[in-house]
Design a protein around this motif. Sequence first.
Motif, PDB file in Angstrom:
ATOM      1  N   SER A  54       0.833  -1.207   0.000  1.00  0.00           N
ATOM      2  CA  SER A  54       0.000   0.000   0.000  1.00  0.00           C
ATOM      3  C   SER A  54       0.864   1.253   0.000  1.00  0.00           C
ATOM      4  CB  SER A  54      -0.961  -0.008   1.185  1.00  0.00           C
ATOM      5  OG  SER A  54      -0.259   0.043   2.406  1.00  0.00           O
ATOM      6  N   CYS A  55       1.981   1.218   0.722  1.00  0.00           N
ATOM      7  CA  CYS A  55       2.887   2.369   0.717  1.00  0.00           C
ATOM      8  C   CYS A  55       3.485   2.593  -0.656  1.00  0.00           C
ATOM      9  CB  CYS A  55       4.005   2.170   1.739  1.00  0.00           C
ATOM     10  SG  CYS A  55       3.477   2.397   3.419  1.00  0.00           S
ATOM     11  N   LEU A  56       3.921   1.510  -1.287  1.00  0.00           N
ATOM     12  CA  LEU A  56       4.515   1.639  -2.615  1.00  0.00           C
ATOM     13  C   LEU A  56       3.492   2.128  -3.632  1.00  0.00           C
ATOM     14  CD1 LEU A  56       7.004   1.307  -4.372  1.00  0.00           C
ATOM     15  CD2 LEU A  56       6.315  -1.075  -4.756  1.00  0.00           C
ATOM     16  N   ARG A  57       2.247   1.677  -3.502  1.00  0.00           N
ATOM     17  CA  ARG A  57       1.194   2.116  -4.422  1.00  0.00           C
ATOM     18  C   ARG A  57       0.991   3.635  -4.320  1.00  0.00           C
ATOM     19  NH1 ARG A  57      -1.987  -1.765  -3.413  1.00  0.00           N
ATOM     20  NH2 ARG A  57      -2.939  -0.860  -1.571  1.00  0.00           N
ATOM     21  N   LEU A  58       0.893   4.151  -3.090  1.00  0.00           N
ATOM     22  CA  LEU A  58       0.711   5.585  -2.900  1.00  0.00           C
ATOM     23  C   LEU A  58       1.957   6.349  -3.329  1.00  0.00           C
ATOM     24  CD1 LEU A  58      -1.010   7.916  -1.930  1.00  0.00           C
ATOM     25  CD2 LEU A  58      -0.311   7.412   0.404  1.00  0.00           C
ATOM     26  N   TRP A  59       3.140   5.851  -2.962  1.00  0.00           N
ATOM     27  CA  TRP A  59       4.407   6.483  -3.322  1.00  0.00           C
ATOM     28  C   TRP A  59       4.531   6.590  -4.850  1.00  0.00           C
ATOM     29  CZ3 TRP A  59       8.673   8.593  -0.966  1.00  0.00           C
ATOM     30  CH2 TRP A  59       9.864   8.622  -1.676  1.00  0.00           C
ATOM     31  N   SER A  60       4.261   5.502  -5.548  1.00  0.00           N
ATOM     32  CA  SER A  60       4.379   5.489  -7.010  1.00  0.00           C
ATOM     33  C   SER A  60       3.407   6.461  -7.649  1.00  0.00           C
ATOM     34  CB  SER A  60       4.137   4.082  -7.547  1.00  0.00           C
ATOM     35  OG  SER A  60       5.105   3.198  -7.037  1.00  0.00           O
ATOM     36  N   ARG A  61       2.186   6.511  -7.132  1.00  0.00           N
ATOM     37  CA  ARG A  61       1.183   7.430  -7.671  1.00  0.00           C
ATOM     38  C   ARG A  61       1.626   8.881  -7.492  1.00  0.00           C
ATOM     39  NH1 ARG A  61      -3.705   6.829  -4.499  1.00  0.00           N
ATOM     40  NH2 ARG A  61      -3.583   4.705  -5.215  1.00  0.00           N
ATOM     41  N   ALA A  67       5.540  14.596  -7.713  1.00  0.00           N
ATOM     42  CA  ALA A  67       5.907  14.962  -6.346  1.00  0.00           C
ATOM     43  C   ALA A  67       7.366  14.595  -6.082  1.00  0.00           C
ATOM     44  CB  ALA A  67       5.014  14.247  -5.337  1.00  0.00           C
ATOM     45  N   SER A  68       8.071  15.471  -5.388  1.00  0.00           N
ATOM     46  CA  SER A  68       9.446  15.159  -4.985  1.00  0.00           C
ATOM     47  C   SER A  68       9.401  14.147  -3.848  1.00  0.00           C
ATOM     48  CB  SER A  68      10.153  16.436  -4.525  1.00  0.00           C
ATOM     49  OG  SER A  68       9.553  16.926  -3.344  1.00  0.00           O
TER      50      SER A  68
END
Length: 92
Positions: A54-61, A67-68
């Motif tokens: 879930s973290c990677l999904r939000l980070w990638s989006r 976003a920096s």
Amino acid sequence: MARRVRADQAGGNLGHVALRRRSRCADPMAAFDALPRPLRAWLAAAALPWSPASCLRLWSRLRARGASEPEALAALTAAELRALERELKTRG
């Protein structure tokens, strides 16, 4: 012989949160190790038991939208604060 788990240990590291539990097919440590370094550091210090997926999904989006790294980390922190606020509301 199967290991017996006491009732107070059944939740693992979830503590007393109202999060749904889900079964996992993949190795969670391998998924954690595959995360980008800043995301791993954020996840290691997170207040809630986030899944690496879930973290990677939000980070990638967020990164795909331009976003920096600091902006993406701030957005993850904001998402965690919203989740904590929801948790407080459910506890009353």
